[in-house]
Design a protein around this motif. Sequence first.
Motif, PDB file in Angstrom:
ATOM      1  N   ALA A   1      47.739 -11.168   8.482  1.00  0.00           N
ATOM      2  CA  ALA A   1      47.423 -10.620   9.804  1.00  0.00           C
ATOM      3  C   ALA A   1      46.710  -9.273   9.688  1.00  0.00           C
ATOM      4  N   GLU A   2      47.157  -8.437   8.748  1.00  0.00           N
ATOM      5  CA  GLU A   2      46.518  -7.144   8.537  1.00  0.00           C
ATOM      6  C   GLU A   2      45.110  -7.307   7.974  1.00  0.00           C
ATOM      7  N   THR A   3      44.944  -8.300   7.102  1.00  0.00           N
ATOM      8  CA  THR A   3      43.622  -8.549   6.528  1.00  0.00           C
ATOM      9  C   THR A   3      42.658  -9.047   7.595  1.00  0.00           C
ATOM     10  N   LEU A   4      43.162  -9.874   8.514  1.00  0.00           N
ATOM     11  CA  LEU A   4      42.299 -10.378   9.588  1.00  0.00           C
ATOM     12  C   LEU A   4      41.821  -9.261  10.503  1.00  0.00           C
ATOM     13  N   THR A   5      42.581  -8.164  10.565  1.00  0.00           N
ATOM     14  CA  THR A   5      42.122  -7.022  11.356  1.00  0.00           C
ATOM     15  C   THR A   5      40.865  -6.416  10.738  1.00  0.00           C
ATOM     16  N   LYS A   6      40.842  -6.345   9.426  1.00  0.00           N
ATOM     17  CA  LYS A   6      39.669  -5.803   8.738  1.00  0.00           C
ATOM     18  C   LYS A   6      38.534  -6.823   8.678  1.00  0.00           C
ATOM     19  N   PHE A   7      38.896  -8.109   8.557  1.00  0.00           N
ATOM     20  CA  PHE A   7      37.895  -9.172   8.472  1.00  0.00           C
ATOM     21  C   PHE A   7      37.971 -10.026   9.746  1.00  0.00           C
TER      22      PHE A   7
ATOM     23  N   ASP B   1      57.376 -13.848   5.125  1.00  0.00           N
ATOM     24  CA  ASP B   1      57.058 -12.922   6.213  1.00  0.00           C
ATOM     25  C   ASP B   1      56.039 -11.884   5.743  1.00  0.00           C
ATOM     26  N   LYS B   2      56.194 -11.464   4.492  1.00  0.00           N
ATOM     27  CA  LYS B   2      55.248 -10.489   3.942  1.00  0.00           C
ATOM     28  C   LYS B   2      53.858 -11.096   3.805  1.00  0.00           C
ATOM     29  N   LEU B   3      53.807 -12.375   3.426  1.00  0.00           N
ATOM     30  CA  LEU B   3      52.502 -13.034   3.324  1.00  0.00           C
ATOM     31  C   LEU B   3      51.838 -13.121   4.692  1.00  0.00           C
ATOM     32  N   GLU B   4      52.615 -13.496   5.697  1.00  0.00           N
ATOM     33  CA  GLU B   4      52.071 -13.563   7.055  1.00  0.00           C
ATOM     34  C   GLU B   4      51.566 -12.201   7.512  1.00  0.00           C
ATOM     35  N   LYS B   5      52.373 -11.177   7.272  1.00  0.00           N
ATOM     36  CA  LYS B   5      51.986  -9.825   7.678  1.00  0.00           C
ATOM     37  C   LYS B   5      50.730  -9.384   6.947  1.00  0.00           C
ATOM     38  N   SER B   6      50.657  -9.703   5.653  1.00  0.00           N
ATOM     39  CA  SER B   6      49.484  -9.340   4.863  1.00  0.00           C
ATOM     40  C   SER B   6      48.230 -10.004   5.401  1.00  0.00           C
TER      41      SER B   6
ATOM     42  N   GLY C   1      42.489 -16.301  15.988  1.00  0.00           N
ATOM     43  CA  GLY C   1      43.325 -16.422  14.806  1.00  0.00           C
ATOM     44  C   GLY C   1      42.961 -17.574  13.894  1.00  0.00           C
ATOM     45  N   VAL C   2      43.722 -17.709  12.818  1.00  0.00           N
ATOM     46  CA  VAL C   2      43.535 -18.774  11.840  1.00  0.00           C
ATOM     47  C   VAL C   2      44.818 -19.595  11.767  1.00  0.00           C
ATOM     48  N   GLU C   3      44.681 -20.865  11.395  1.00  0.00           N
ATOM     49  CA  GLU C   3      45.863 -21.711  11.278  1.00  0.00           C
ATOM     50  C   GLU C   3      46.598 -21.397   9.980  1.00  0.00           C
ATOM     51  N   TYR C   4      47.884 -21.154  10.114  1.00  0.00           N
ATOM     52  CA  TYR C   4      48.747 -20.839   8.973  1.00  0.00           C
ATOM     53  C   TYR C   4      49.823 -21.911   8.899  1.00  0.00           C
ATOM     54  N   VAL C   5      49.890 -22.589   7.761  1.00  0.00           N
ATOM     55  CA  VAL C   5      50.893 -23.636   7.580  1.00  0.00           C
ATOM     56  C   VAL C   5      51.671 -23.341   6.311  1.00  0.00           C
ATOM     57  N   GLN C   6      52.960 -23.225   6.435  1.00  0.00           N
ATOM     58  CA  GLN C   6      53.839 -23.023   5.284  1.00  0.00           C
ATOM     59  C   GLN C   6      54.589 -24.321   5.027  1.00  0.00           C
ATOM     60  N   THR C   7      54.545 -24.794   3.795  1.00  0.00           N
ATOM     61  CA  THR C   7      55.195 -26.061   3.477  1.00  0.00           C
ATOM     62  C   THR C   7      56.149 -25.893   2.308  1.00  0.00           C
TER      63      THR C   7
ATOM     64  N   LYS D   1      51.463 -22.352  12.649  1.00  0.00           N
ATOM     65  CA  LYS D   1      51.176 -21.445  13.764  1.00  0.00           C
ATOM     66  C   LYS D   1      49.748 -20.936  13.670  1.00  0.00           C
ATOM     67  N   MET D   2      49.273 -20.385  14.774  1.00  0.00           N
ATOM     68  CA  MET D   2      48.007 -19.662  14.771  1.00  0.00           C
ATOM     69  C   MET D   2      48.328 -18.197  14.526  1.00  0.00           C
ATOM     70  N   LEU D   3      47.802 -17.653  13.465  1.00  0.00           N
ATOM     71  CA  LEU D   3      48.082 -16.274  13.088  1.00  0.00           C
ATOM     72  C   LEU D   3      46.928 -15.389  13.535  1.00  0.00           C
ATOM     73  N   LYS D   4      47.218 -14.402  14.352  1.00  0.00           N
ATOM     74  CA  LYS D   4      46.206 -13.515  14.906  1.00  0.00           C
ATOM     75  C   LYS D   4      46.145 -12.205  14.119  1.00  0.00           C
ATOM     76  N   PRO D   5      45.040 -11.473  14.228  1.00  0.00           N
ATOM     77  CA  PRO D   5      44.977 -10.149  13.591  1.00  0.00           C
ATOM     78  C   PRO D   5      46.107  -9.256  14.094  1.00  0.00           C
ATOM     79  N   SER D   6      46.588  -8.375  13.242  1.00  0.00           N
ATOM     80  CA  SER D   6      47.705  -7.512  13.622  1.00  0.00           C
ATOM     81  C   SER D   6      47.307  -6.488  14.673  1.00  0.00           C
TER      82      SER D   6
END
Length: 409
Positions: A67-73, A60-65, A94-100, A12-17
Amino acid sequence: MARLDIEIQTRKMLKPSSPTPDNLRRLKLSLFDQLAHRAYVTMLLNYLPSSSDHETISYDKLEKSLAETLTKFYPFAGRFGKDDPFSIDCNDEGVEYVQTKVNADDLPEFLRRQANDIELSLLDLILPVNGSYAIKSITWCPSEWTITQDTNHCFGQLSSLFPARMLQFPSPPNTSTTGPEIVTRRFVFDALAIENIRKTIKKDSTSDDDMIKQPSRVVVVMSVIWKVLTHISSAKNGNSRDSSLGFSINLRGKLSCVPSLEHALGNFVMIAIANMEADEVRKDELNDFVKLVGNTIRDTCAAIGKASSVDDISSLTVNNRKKGVEKLVQGDKMDVYTVTSWCKLPWYEADFGWGKPFWVSPVGFNAIEGAFLMDTKDGNGIQVTVCLKEKNMTEFQKHLDILSTPIVG
């Protein structure tokens, strides 16, 4: 080799929170961003299972973390400006996030073997795409995911002082190569190997220069690499040629004219170039290489410290870059090598909830010749990732007999 299959579970594309404020939507690039080498290096952070409760950490926590970091950066979630090549459109794409999921007979054992092997190509097997995130391995493409929350972030500081500008340099030759011609190997100089080399330098040196009598770990390893590469070149060409070694100097904490930039975000380095004439190369003395590398670092840092204005720093940066490009243009007449040091960067402090990584390594690139230096986990040795054309790598491995101790992770 153990069975190793990759199953992509999430992409998915993960956007800032939180959306980026309108007044921060356009970030001007600095002169240092403009001059930065266009290389994309992926870092692989490997974590082993433990008896603690780390396994229960949800993705889910990694994704949330993230997304929150992208808000600051927020610039990392943007794109380069279409109408201005010297800016970033902070549009929250956003950035591409791939979980495998990695299906392996024994993934921890596979990773342990890789950490103690000079061949790194097998690690590409667990990278389905650039920017992927695999179970117990996190591929860290340039980001600041684990920076502490109380850091004072300011992305426009460098560009306001050192704006990008129109520059004219000679066109360097295309040194990038694709395909199997470039191979990557890992070598480890542990503390004992470095100390043995350092003692040899002390024994043979009559200089009063502290850079020679007490060379740093990085100076020692860079000098050994340069010496081996010039030896290979002399054997291949039938004679010694002028040789240069280019490497970056971090400007943070070195400027007396602008002391507040110690924690500036963004590219903030200057290229330094050590030069050796063919007659000196022919001597093949490690001391000569150590002296040139050490003195180049010392002289470049001294020039940075003496700069009285940002214009002086800009001129020094541009002039050094121009000298480097001019040497690359002479590639058929002389040898030009590059080494990048990431030593003292806190790679092994990246804790995503599984503790600290047991091994960190660059991976997934084979288009650029060069060497990358990183601390070993204990902080005393140096792991060197070397990318060379296949024939040169074969010779490099033959001549790198300076290592007196086994490879360690």
